[in-house]
Design an enzyme around this catalytic site. Structure first.
Site, short mmCIF file in Angstrom:
data_model
loop_
_atom_site.label_atom_id
_atom_site.label_comp_id
_atom_site.label_asym_id
_atom_site.label_seq_id
_atom_site.Cartn_x
_atom_site.Cartn_y
_atom_site.Cartn_z
N HIS A 7 -0.29 8.22 1.23
CA HIS A 7 0.01 9.67 1.15
C HIS A 7 1.31 9.93 0.39
O HIS A 7 2.03 10.87 0.70
CB HIS A 7 0.12 10.26 2.57
N ASP B 191 -0.82 6.58 8.11
CA ASP B 191 -2.27 6.75 8.20
C ASP B 191 -2.94 6.60 6.84
O ASP B 191 -2.33 6.77 5.79
CB ASP B 191 -2.59 8.13 8.76
N GLU B 192 -4.20 6.31 6.91
CA GLU B 192 -5.11 6.41 5.77
C GLU B 192 -4.63 5.68 4.52
O GLU B 192 -4.84 6.16 3.41
CB GLU B 192 -5.38 7.89 5.43
N ASN B 193 -3.97 4.57 4.69
CA ASN B 193 -3.64 3.76 3.53
C ASN B 193 -4.72 2.69 3.39
O ASN B 193 -4.79 1.77 4.19
CB ASN B 193 -2.27 3.10 3.70
N GLU C 28 -2.66 3.74 13.28
CA GLU C 28 -2.78 2.59 12.39
C GLU C 28 -1.58 1.65 12.52
O GLU C 28 -1.67 0.47 12.17
CB GLU C 28 -2.86 3.05 10.92
#
Lengths: 719, 719
Positions: free
Chosen positions: B267, B330-332, B382
């Site tokens: 992000h 998150d969301e890596n 995460e």
């Protein structure tokens, strides 16, 4: 580059004024071009020609700049794009187009214009829209900004999508000084209120924000030299110098001057809280909480006063870049001067014969301070005095005649008489007030002294929640008066466009429309405000200064009552009045608008009944109970009258007089509110009793009778 | 001083929970005391006892403080007085009362509480209202601020005026961490948006503003050390450090923590625009304009990255006083890591087996930086990894089960799963999500690790104009979940109070209600939005992440479409659904709510017809045309079904199937909007065809049939 081929598409070349003179011709001449007066432009440009063709606005819309561009212009274009995207829900390309030929809009600007917005700024522009491209040409960035507003106002939509109609506009303002005064002294207004009002000003091409910063009730600007001014005089509600600079930059970005006002020697109680030694009476002083004219005034006889003003005004002269500084000067009755022996002795010694002369002495001293700091002085017309130097500007609250008088003496002046928007008059009234009326006695040369005018938003009864509804949309009509040609005076057309502009102003965050429902919800303590909204749609706050007489509040009172929710210039009432006139003129058929009027009246009757329980639940609405009862009486009278008229069944004079008495009662203001439909209902009631006479008079006589029958002085016709 | 005599007036001592269990008893026990569940308190206090008597609120209302008072408390009292005055339209005395005995409200506070709002702040208070006086007792100023909100929520009005009902409240929160995340990365939100949301948070006793400051789409905080972060990563839309301090002070004044989030290592596109050398791929990078999960990530293998973070986070640690700093995490997906040979080599060398482990390595390095600057680390779940130290906090988007799992391992955690308000689910759904559900497997001790939760306002599809309507009023239901006892779960009562709170939030400037009408006016290009409002009242934006799938916009797109005007959790639909269920249950009479339902359906039919011309005039509404057609079909089907049911005249199965097919078509989302009344209309249509069967089944069977008949899988009953 304008492609020459496009000029061949010009088929209609009518100026706006011509179209007003013969609207049918304008509409009929070319099926494809719109009549100029069908456009939603406000203010009306100096010259508008419509032409066939339309420029589609799609997701590919883009803007190219030509010749000169700077940050201010680019920011103005970006704001325009955001509004265009918001209105059309189109995702537009970010940034500027690089290819002028394929750009939808080309903005051709020649120079930055004045580094600080000035009275001499060239605000002219021309705008041509063809079905290929729109081209905005302006000598200065400010002119281009004005043209971008016109561009946005041209947007139209139909089944085929959004477009701009073919048009050729040449525009420049009639007056160079077109202002809005916001009094933040009596009630502080947060930064975002000022900013959104600056946006709205720019949208209607106003160019002077007159920031009335000090009052008996509050000193609103940070003084580094004399910090007790703002710390003790403001309840902590003041603008820091950083915030002032922020506002000035924000205004400049929109081509708007920021002229501060420091009202002296009267209206100065808040100064004296921290610095009582400046006063003409011993003090101590407290921030004023009432409304009205108060005694405290600076002492004009002591050198200390001028030393203080030298320090303070010098500081402010550095903070505010505008060439003008407003010193107020109004409403100083000099009572403290009369009672102060030292001041009396000073006057005697200097041969100053009265308080007016003493204030003139004060003004000249202040003028010297301003001159020293490179500022021109402006003040309310009380400052006019034989000794006043010619470079001072007169701000008139008395009217065009006294402005003309000053002009003949060689003084520049601006008009605010007729533009007091705090007094709750309708836009139509402000619209017809002209700084240089048709019947002016001024020569063309003398007329140059009349610089323009300012709408004045005095702050006694406005909060951050309500101020927008007191300024907008009516101020757009004043903006038009100050920008557009003098002969643009069609009231119906003005109101049609005003309603469009009012909605467009909402895009800028203005709350004049949306806070109405919010205030009603709070008052009624429910989302279901229907009946209250019906009532409020046909009442207005009392005019002039009667509100304070009827409802004694202080500056610390909440501005959340029904009188605060209610708005000036009721559109519903205007519609009703027009419908009733058309209905009565349709004698003896009485069919025109009948069902529309009946439906409205039934809604009033239903609301009148429903309001009782709503008021029971909300003590804040208690004061509306008599209005609710009046609403029922009004609806009943009108419905019965409609029955009589529709059936051709004359009412008795007893019936008429009984209802007229009830209407007289309903006409009395309550809770500082008044119905604005009573005259029309009186007409219906009187007409119902005049059905017999109707048979024996001509339509012309009846028409005249309609106009006059409900006037307070009109005697009922003899049966 | 509380006068002992007043205790004798306590006649009703029922806790809120008890009243929910036996509401009839609560209402019947004492004619004069209100039942606790009739109060408009939100969140519901830990313990509420009602008692007889009422405390009148008049223009003489005043407040005295006792024991401890400071600027924060006095400012809180002043804000409460302004709101009380605004709601009652009473001019209240300025300042505090000096005489405790005669004050209407006494605020007795013992100490300031934590100088910086903290997780350990004591927020408890007690409030007793008798007909003589109200007394608010709190150990800390924050507790007193919480109590002042309760005090305001107790205000009632009737014919006799405003009053507070007799009540005795003991209150403290169930969880110490009750937050609202606002993502200003994807769309910047102006200062006033944040401030009014902080006011709203305080009104419902939320205490953590989680400021999600960085995203692929924007870097929103000024960095003195690395200015290219905000200058190149934000389109100029960022908060200066002065503004950050302003927000922190504003929040502190309201007892709210400000926890910043700097989302790393993923992000992070906006970071890399100015500092591409931090990236895991060569760059250059541009600010991301799309929605979704993007590849750019910081390079966790280079010392330069940590040196940079040391500088940047150290700077931020000094700016933000809160004990916690959120690092996202998150969301890596690590796609750039996979493709970078240097990173692969590093992993091999260090024996880091996968990207999750690499991120854990990164997190530990970041943790050390935070620890050095005295901050505790919090991140999305995460970050949970065997090597994660126990003083890190887990922020769960997966749910209470994974939160419980972390708690069992000894990690503190907060819940956001169930509180994703950007996904447009109804308040009822969020309301029932509990950080520690009834069936938890946690021991009491382990439960202490569950600190609370946060509503998350992700910013893909919100602008300054629409964000309030996505946050409020639904977040008040989440606030109640996090503050009130677990057994407070009555949905109907929650919605009743939510509607009151929603209106009260408008006093703080929240725009969730008023911008609805404004957006509809802009879309329809008229004030007369009636038909559009009718349509929009029963449609909602599609849920979860379907909006982006159905309507591919970018972060630069205008958020002014019908999907932006439409709101979650339609109240009109909820009412319709309830009415239809009651109507059908009233078989075979079918009279209950019949006229109400008919009236609603006629309004839908009328609106369906009127929308066509409105859409013709406004291209921005083109996408609503199929919805308008659906509305007509829905109204027609339902009206015909109502006729059949009312007349006891069975519909044919052909009729039924034809209308069900039309309803299936209407049920498909269009323009990212969907009707939320289809199931109820399906019920009416199916029931109309089942009239014959109705005669042969029991009421209980019919009742069950109503519940299931319109389910997608339900087969129509055989004729």
């Amino acid at each position: 580059m304008m492609k020459p081929a496009k000029y061949t598409k010009l088929v209609l070349l009518l100026t706006y004024a011509l179209s007003l003179a013969c609207p049918l011709h304008a509409q009929g001449a070319a099926a494809e071009a719109m009549a100029p007066d069908q456009l939603n432009l406000m203010p009306v440009p100096a010259s508008v020609q419509t032409q066939t063709g339309r420029l589609p606005i799609t997701g590919g819309f883009n803007v190219a700049v030509k010749n000169y561009a700077d940050d201010r212009l680019r920011a103005g274009i970006a704001r325009m794009l955001t509004r265009l995207a918001g209105r059309t829900v189109l995702t537009l390309p970010a940034g500027l187009a690089t290819d002028e030929g394929s750009a939808t809009l080309v903005v051709q600007c020649e120079r930055a214009g004045d580094p600080i917005p000035s009275l001499n700024e060239n605000e002219s522009y021309s705008l041509e829209v063809t079905d290929q491209q729109a081209r905005l040409v302006a000598p200065t960035v400010v002119g281009a900004l004005r043209g971008l507003e016109t561009f946005l106002q041209l947007l139209q939509g139909d089944r085929d999508g959004y477009y701009l109609p073919g048009v050729k506009i040449q525009d420049q303002p009639r007056f160079p000084w077109r202002g809005l005064l916001i009094d933040v002294g009596r009630h502080y207004e947060p930064m975002e209120v000022l900013k959104r009002n600056l946006d709205a000003m720019a949208a209607v091409k106003l160019n002077v924000f007159h920031w009335h910063l000090t009052e008996d009730q509050g000193f609103r600007v940070e003084s580094k030299k004399f910090p007790k001014l703002h710390t003790l005089g403001s309840d902590g509600l003041f603008y820091t110098q950083d915030q002032v600079r922020d506002i000035i930059a924000y205004a400049r970005d929109r081509g708007i001057r920021v002229m501060p006002e420091f009202d002296i020697p009267g209206h100065s109680t808040s100064w004296l809280v921290g610095y009582p030694e400046l006063g003409s009476a011993p003090g101590p002083f407290k921030i004023e909480r009432g409304a009205g004219i108060f005694e405290p005034a600076l002492d004009p006889t002591r050198e200390q006063t001028y030393k203080f003003l030298e320090g303070f005004l010098g500081d402010m002269a550095a903070l505010f870049p505008d060439a003008y500084m407003h010193i107020g000067g109004d409403e100083n009755e000099g009572k403290q001067w009369d009672r102060n022996p030292q001041i009396q002795a000073f006057m005697k010694e200097k041969g100053i014969k009265d308080n007016h002369a003493l204030q003139a002495y004060f003004n000249q001293r202040v003028l010297k301070i301003l001159q020293k700091h490179g500022k021109k002085m402006i003040g309310w017309e009380e400052i006019l005095h034989p000794d006043l130097p010619k470079d001072a500007v007169i701000h008139s609250w008395r009217g065009p005649a006294s402005l003309a008088e000053a002009a003949k003496k060689g003084y520049n002046g601006i008009l605010s008489a007729g533009y007091y928007i705090d007094l709750i008059f309708p836009a139509s009234q402000h619209y017809l007030a002209d700084p240089i009326p048709q019947n002016t006695t001024l020569t063309t040369e003398e007329s140059q002294h009349v610089l323009g005018g300012e709408a004045t938003m005095w702050g006694e009864w406005v909060s951050a929640e309500t101020i927008d509804s007191r300024i907008w949309p009516r101020t757009a009509a004043i903006a038009e008066r100050l920008w557009s040609p003098r002969d643009v005076t069609d009231i119906d057309n003005m109101y049609r466009r005003l309603s469009v502009i009012s909605r467009e102003l909402e895009e800028l965050g203005l709350t004049h429309e949306k806070n109405y429902g919010m205030l009603l919800r709070r008052l009624a303590a429910t989302e279901n405000t229907g009946p209250l909204r019906t009532l409020t749609s046909i009442i207005e706050p009392v005019k002039e200064y009667r509100r304070y007489q009827m409802r004694r509040q202080t500056m610390l009172s909440p501005l959340t009552g029904l009188v605060d929710a209610a708005r000036p210039d009721s559109e519903a009432a205007r519609q009703f009045v027009a419908n009733v006139d058309a209905f009565l003129a349709d004698a003896p058929r009485f069919a025109l608008y009948r069902s529309n009027i009946d439906q409205t009246l039934v809604e009033w009757r239903t609301a009148g009944r429903a309001l009782g329980p709503m008021i029971d639940r909300s003590p804040a609405l208690q004061e509306a109970r008599p209005l609710a009862n009046n609403l029922s009486a009004i609806a009943e009278a009108a419905l019965e009258a409609m029955s009589h008229l529709s059936a051709g069944d004359p009412a008795t004079t007893e019936w008429r007089d009984a209802h007229l008495a009830k209407l007289d009662e309903a006409a009395k203001p309550k809770a500082a509110l008044e119905f604005v439909v009573i005259t029309s209902v009186r007409k219906l009631v009187i007409a119902a009793a005049e059905l017999p006479q109707l048979r024996s008079i001509t339509p012309a006589e009846w028409q005249k009778r309609i106009t006059t029958m409900a006037a307070p002085s009109a005697a009922p016709a003899k049966p």
